[in-house]
Design a protein around this motif. Structure first.
Motif, PDB file in Angstrom:
ATOM      1  N   LYS A   1       0.815  -1.210   0.000  1.00  0.00           N
ATOM      2  CA  LYS A   1       0.000   0.000   0.000  1.00  0.00           C
ATOM      3  C   LYS A   1       0.854   1.269   0.000  1.00  0.00           C
ATOM      4  CE  LYS A   1      -0.641  -0.237   4.959  1.00  0.00           C
ATOM      5  NZ  LYS A   1      -1.579  -0.365   6.031  1.00  0.00           N
ATOM      6  N   ASP A   2       2.122   1.161   0.358  1.00  0.00           N
ATOM      7  CA  ASP A   2       3.020   2.316   0.318  1.00  0.00           C
ATOM      8  C   ASP A   2       3.750   2.421  -1.031  1.00  0.00           C
ATOM      9  OD1 ASP A   2       2.384   2.972   2.946  1.00  0.00           O
ATOM     10  OD2 ASP A   2       3.927   1.608   3.738  1.00  0.00           O
ATOM     11  N   ARG A   3       3.342   1.636  -1.993  1.00  0.00           N
ATOM     12  CA  ARG A   3       3.898   1.618  -3.341  1.00  0.00           C
ATOM     13  C   ARG A   3       5.356   1.152  -3.364  1.00  0.00           C
ATOM     14  NH1 ARG A   3       0.942   1.015  -7.194  1.00  0.00           N
ATOM     15  NH2 ARG A   3       2.277   2.101  -8.634  1.00  0.00           N
ATOM     16  N   GLU A   4       5.664   0.264  -2.429  1.00  0.00           N
ATOM     17  CA  GLU A   4       6.991  -0.344  -2.408  1.00  0.00           C
ATOM     18  C   GLU A   4       6.895  -1.739  -3.021  1.00  0.00           C
ATOM     19  OE1 GLU A   4       7.641  -0.366   1.770  1.00  0.00           O
ATOM     20  OE2 GLU A   4       8.445   1.664   1.803  1.00  0.00           O
ATOM     21  N   ILE A   5       7.909  -2.141  -3.757  1.00  0.00           N
ATOM     22  CA  ILE A   5       7.914  -3.474  -4.363  1.00  0.00           C
ATOM     23  C   ILE A   5       8.175  -4.500  -3.267  1.00  0.00           C
ATOM     24  CG2 ILE A   5       9.073  -5.002  -5.991  1.00  0.00           C
ATOM     25  CD1 ILE A   5       9.754  -2.539  -7.666  1.00  0.00           C
ATOM     26  N   VAL A   6       7.238  -5.437  -3.140  1.00  0.00           N
ATOM     27  CA  VAL A   6       7.385  -6.473  -2.113  1.00  0.00           C
ATOM     28  C   VAL A   6       7.638  -7.851  -2.724  1.00  0.00           C
ATOM     29  CG1 VAL A   6       6.052  -5.250  -0.360  1.00  0.00           C
ATOM     30  CG2 VAL A   6       4.881  -6.779  -1.965  1.00  0.00           C
ATOM     31  N   ALA A   7       7.340  -8.029  -3.993  1.00  0.00           N
ATOM     32  CA  ALA A   7       7.545  -9.329  -4.650  1.00  0.00           C
ATOM     33  C   ALA A   7       7.406  -9.152  -6.161  1.00  0.00           C
ATOM     34  CB  ALA A   7       6.524 -10.343  -4.148  1.00  0.00           C
ATOM     35  N   GLU A   8       7.663 -10.229  -6.860  1.00  0.00           N
ATOM     36  CA  GLU A   8       7.425 -10.264  -8.295  1.00  0.00           C
ATOM     37  C   GLU A   8       6.642 -11.533  -8.604  1.00  0.00           C
ATOM     38  OE1 GLU A   8      11.049  -9.947 -10.480  1.00  0.00           O
ATOM     39  OE2 GLU A   8      11.065  -7.762 -10.317  1.00  0.00           O
ATOM     40  N   GLU A   9       5.613 -11.394  -9.447  1.00  0.00           N
ATOM     41  CA  GLU A   9       4.772 -12.542  -9.811  1.00  0.00           C
ATOM     42  C   GLU A   9       4.430 -12.476 -11.289  1.00  0.00           C
ATOM     43  OE1 GLU A   9       1.248 -12.284  -7.449  1.00  0.00           O
ATOM     44  OE2 GLU A   9       2.238 -12.899  -5.612  1.00  0.00           O
ATOM     45  N   ILE A  10       4.165 -13.647 -11.841  1.00  0.00           N
ATOM     46  CA  ILE A  10       3.648 -13.653 -13.208  1.00  0.00           C
ATOM     47  C   ILE A  10       2.133 -13.511 -13.135  1.00  0.00           C
ATOM     48  CG2 ILE A  10       5.538 -14.987 -14.200  1.00  0.00           C
ATOM     49  CD1 ILE A  10       3.735 -17.426 -14.133  1.00  0.00           C
ATOM     50  N   ASP A  11       1.540 -13.031 -14.209  1.00  0.00           N
ATOM     51  CA  ASP A  11       0.101 -12.812 -14.275  1.00  0.00           C
ATOM     52  C   ASP A  11      -0.588 -14.150 -14.558  1.00  0.00           C
ATOM     53  OD1 ASP A  11      -2.517 -12.144 -14.935  1.00  0.00           O
ATOM     54  OD2 ASP A  11      -1.947 -10.371 -16.090  1.00  0.00           O
ATOM     55  N   LEU A  12      -1.270 -14.693 -13.552  1.00  0.00           N
ATOM     56  CA  LEU A  12      -1.895 -16.003 -13.704  1.00  0.00           C
ATOM     57  C   LEU A  12      -3.059 -15.990 -14.705  1.00  0.00           C
ATOM     58  CD1 LEU A  12      -1.786 -17.341 -10.038  1.00  0.00           C
ATOM     59  CD2 LEU A  12      -0.233 -17.820 -11.943  1.00  0.00           C
ATOM     60  N   LYS A  13      -3.739 -14.863 -14.844  1.00  0.00           N
ATOM     61  CA  LYS A  13      -4.784 -14.777 -15.871  1.00  0.00           C
ATOM     62  C   LYS A  13      -4.162 -14.872 -17.262  1.00  0.00           C
ATOM     63  CE  LYS A  13      -8.450 -12.188 -13.608  1.00  0.00           C
ATOM     64  NZ  LYS A  13      -9.304 -11.000 -13.678  1.00  0.00           N
ATOM     65  N   ALA A  14      -3.007 -14.248 -17.428  1.00  0.00           N
ATOM     66  CA  ALA A  14      -2.313 -14.317 -18.711  1.00  0.00           C
ATOM     67  C   ALA A  14      -1.833 -15.746 -18.974  1.00  0.00           C
ATOM     68  CB  ALA A  14      -1.142 -13.346 -18.749  1.00  0.00           C
ATOM     69  N   VAL A  15      -1.368 -16.434 -17.955  1.00  0.00           N
ATOM     70  CA  VAL A  15      -0.938 -17.828 -18.095  1.00  0.00           C
ATOM     71  C   VAL A  15      -2.132 -18.675 -18.539  1.00  0.00           C
ATOM     72  CG1 VAL A  15      -0.125 -19.871 -16.847  1.00  0.00           C
ATOM     73  CG2 VAL A  15       0.965 -17.656 -16.454  1.00  0.00           C
ATOM     74  N   ASP A  16      -3.289 -18.460 -17.904  1.00  0.00           N
ATOM     75  CA  ASP A  16      -4.490 -19.198 -18.273  1.00  0.00           C
ATOM     76  C   ASP A  16      -4.883 -18.913 -19.727  1.00  0.00           C
ATOM     77  OD1 ASP A  16      -6.771 -20.905 -17.632  1.00  0.00           O
ATOM     78  OD2 ASP A  16      -7.958 -19.056 -17.776  1.00  0.00           O
ATOM     79  N   THR A  17      -4.770 -17.677 -20.132  1.00  0.00           N
ATOM     80  CA  THR A  17      -5.080 -17.303 -21.512  1.00  0.00           C
ATOM     81  C   THR A  17      -4.134 -17.993 -22.487  1.00  0.00           C
ATOM     82  OG1 THR A  17      -5.962 -15.179 -20.800  1.00  0.00           O
ATOM     83  CG2 THR A  17      -5.313 -15.364 -23.106  1.00  0.00           C
ATOM     84  N   VAL A  18      -2.837 -18.019 -22.161  1.00  0.00           N
ATOM     85  CA  VAL A  18      -1.854 -18.690 -23.016  1.00  0.00           C
ATOM     86  C   VAL A  18      -2.193 -20.173 -23.135  1.00  0.00           C
ATOM     87  CG1 VAL A  18       0.559 -19.463 -23.131  1.00  0.00           C
ATOM     88  CG2 VAL A  18       0.028 -17.063 -22.690  1.00  0.00           C
ATOM     89  N   ILE A  19      -2.530 -20.802 -22.033  1.00  0.00           N
ATOM     90  CA  ILE A  19      -2.870 -22.228 -22.059  1.00  0.00           C
ATOM     91  C   ILE A  19      -4.097 -22.475 -22.931  1.00  0.00           C
ATOM     92  CG2 ILE A  19      -3.734 -24.139 -20.638  1.00  0.00           C
ATOM     93  CD1 ILE A  19      -1.844 -23.080 -18.414  1.00  0.00           C
ATOM     94  N   ARG A  20      -5.106 -21.617 -22.832  1.00  0.00           N
ATOM     95  CA  ARG A  20      -6.308 -21.779 -23.658  1.00  0.00           C
ATOM     96  C   ARG A  20      -6.000 -21.554 -25.140  1.00  0.00           C
ATOM     97  NH1 ARG A  20     -10.329 -18.036 -21.911  1.00  0.00           N
ATOM     98  NH2 ARG A  20      -8.813 -17.065 -20.575  1.00  0.00           N
ATOM     99  N   LEU A  21      -5.136 -20.594 -25.434  1.00  0.00           N
ATOM    100  CA  LEU A  21      -4.745 -20.361 -26.831  1.00  0.00           C
ATOM    101  C   LEU A  21      -3.974 -21.557 -27.395  1.00  0.00           C
ATOM    102  CD1 LEU A  21      -3.679 -16.613 -26.635  1.00  0.00           C
ATOM    103  CD2 LEU A  21      -5.640 -17.535 -27.909  1.00  0.00           C
ATOM    104  N   ILE A  22      -3.071 -22.114 -26.601  1.00  0.00           N
ATOM    105  CA  ILE A  22      -2.306 -23.284 -27.037  1.00  0.00           C
ATOM    106  C   ILE A  22      -3.240 -24.479 -27.234  1.00  0.00           C
ATOM    107  CG2 ILE A  22      -0.582 -24.977 -26.289  1.00  0.00           C
ATOM    108  CD1 ILE A  22       0.961 -22.592 -25.026  1.00  0.00           C
ATOM    109  N   ASP A  23      -4.193 -24.644 -26.322  1.00  0.00           N
ATOM    110  CA  ASP A  23      -5.163 -25.731 -26.440  1.00  0.00           C
ATOM    111  C   ASP A  23      -6.002 -25.570 -27.711  1.00  0.00           C
ATOM    112  OD1 ASP A  23      -6.587 -28.074 -25.399  1.00  0.00           O
ATOM    113  OD2 ASP A  23      -8.258 -26.676 -25.080  1.00  0.00           O
ATOM    114  N   ARG A  24      -6.415 -24.347 -27.992  1.00  0.00           N
ATOM    115  CA  ARG A  24      -7.208 -24.077 -29.200  1.00  0.00           C
ATOM    116  C   ARG A  24      -6.391 -24.393 -30.456  1.00  0.00           C
ATOM    117  NH1 ARG A  24     -10.303 -24.874 -32.551  1.00  0.00           N
ATOM    118  NH2 ARG A  24     -11.058 -23.287 -33.966  1.00  0.00           N
ATOM    119  N   ARG A  25      -5.118 -24.040 -30.451  1.00  0.00           N
ATOM    120  CA  ARG A  25      -4.254 -24.328 -31.598  1.00  0.00           C
ATOM    121  C   ARG A  25      -4.111 -25.846 -31.779  1.00  0.00           C
ATOM    122  NH1 ARG A  25      -0.629 -21.169 -34.031  1.00  0.00           N
ATOM    123  NH2 ARG A  25      -0.334 -19.829 -32.244  1.00  0.00           N
ATOM    124  N   ALA A  26      -3.941 -26.561 -30.689  1.00  0.00           N
ATOM    125  CA  ALA A  26      -3.806 -28.023 -30.781  1.00  0.00           C
ATOM    126  C   ALA A  26      -5.073 -28.645 -31.373  1.00  0.00           C
ATOM    127  CB  ALA A  26      -3.514 -28.607 -29.399  1.00  0.00           C
TER     128      ALA A  26
END
Length: 187
Positions: free
Chosen positions: A94-119
């Motif tokens: 809340k103080d706008r300090e970086i506390v961690a780094e994470e990947i965007d899980l919604k984006a990961v889910d989207t990538v998986i669905r796109l790969i599944d659609r391509r398959a």
């Protein structure tokens, strides 16, 4: 119109009439089909086969173009979301300090669905194998099966071998011809 194109147009018109007549159930040796210019009913049959093959090839070409376009669209979508799915982004408190780094899980889910659609689009997924076996893992005999026996087999499908140690006469399939040789003569 060149001679070649004139012949192509004439052939297409004749084949269209042939297909229409065959769809109506007109036999190949009927005067209406023979009147289209075929020397024999076999020639008409062969021309129909060629027409259907050409149509199938045209459909396959169109499907190939469609598949390519869809793959290009999937490529564009995948490129748009790939970085979010694979590159960690800072997480702020809340103080706008970086506390961690994470990947965007919604984006990961989207990538998986796109790969599944391509398959699916390209037929890359392996079909699911399914096998039904009889008692002791042997073949299931269906040549002399009654409807009640089949229903009982369906009801018990999936039970592990040996789960019911009792002999179930309703599920025992006996070859009624087992005393006959290959020619139907009794031994």
């Amino acid at each position: 119109m060149t001679q070649g194109r004139f012949v192509e147009a004439e052939t297409a018109a004749r084949r269209a009439k042939l297909i229409k007549l065959r769809r109506e159930g007109v036999p190949y040796d009927d005067p209406r089909i023979m009147g289209l210019g075929y020397a024999t009913p076999g020639a008409a049959r062969k021309d129909l086969t060629r027409a259907l093959q050409n149509h199938h090839e045209d459909e396959a070409a169109e499907a190939s173009v469609y598949r390519q376009q869809e793959n290009e669209r999937l490529d564009a979508l995948l490129a748009a979301v790939w970085d979010k799915a694979t590159t960690p982004s800072p997480v702020f408190n809340k103080d706008r300090e970086i506390v961690a780094e994470e990947i965007d899980l919604k984006a990961v889910d989207t990538v998986i669905r796109l790969i599944d659609r391509r398959a699916k689009l390209n037929g890359l997924d392996m079909p699911v194998a399914f096998e039904v076996s009889g008692p002791g893992g042997g073949a299931v005999r269906l040549d002399h099966v009654t409807l009640p026996e089949l229903n009982q087999l369906i009801a018990t499908a999936g039970e592990p071998d040996g789960s019911d140690e009792t002999d179930n006469e309703d599920l025992r399939y006996v070859d009624e011809d087992e005393d006959e040789d290959d020619h139907g003569d009794t031994a």
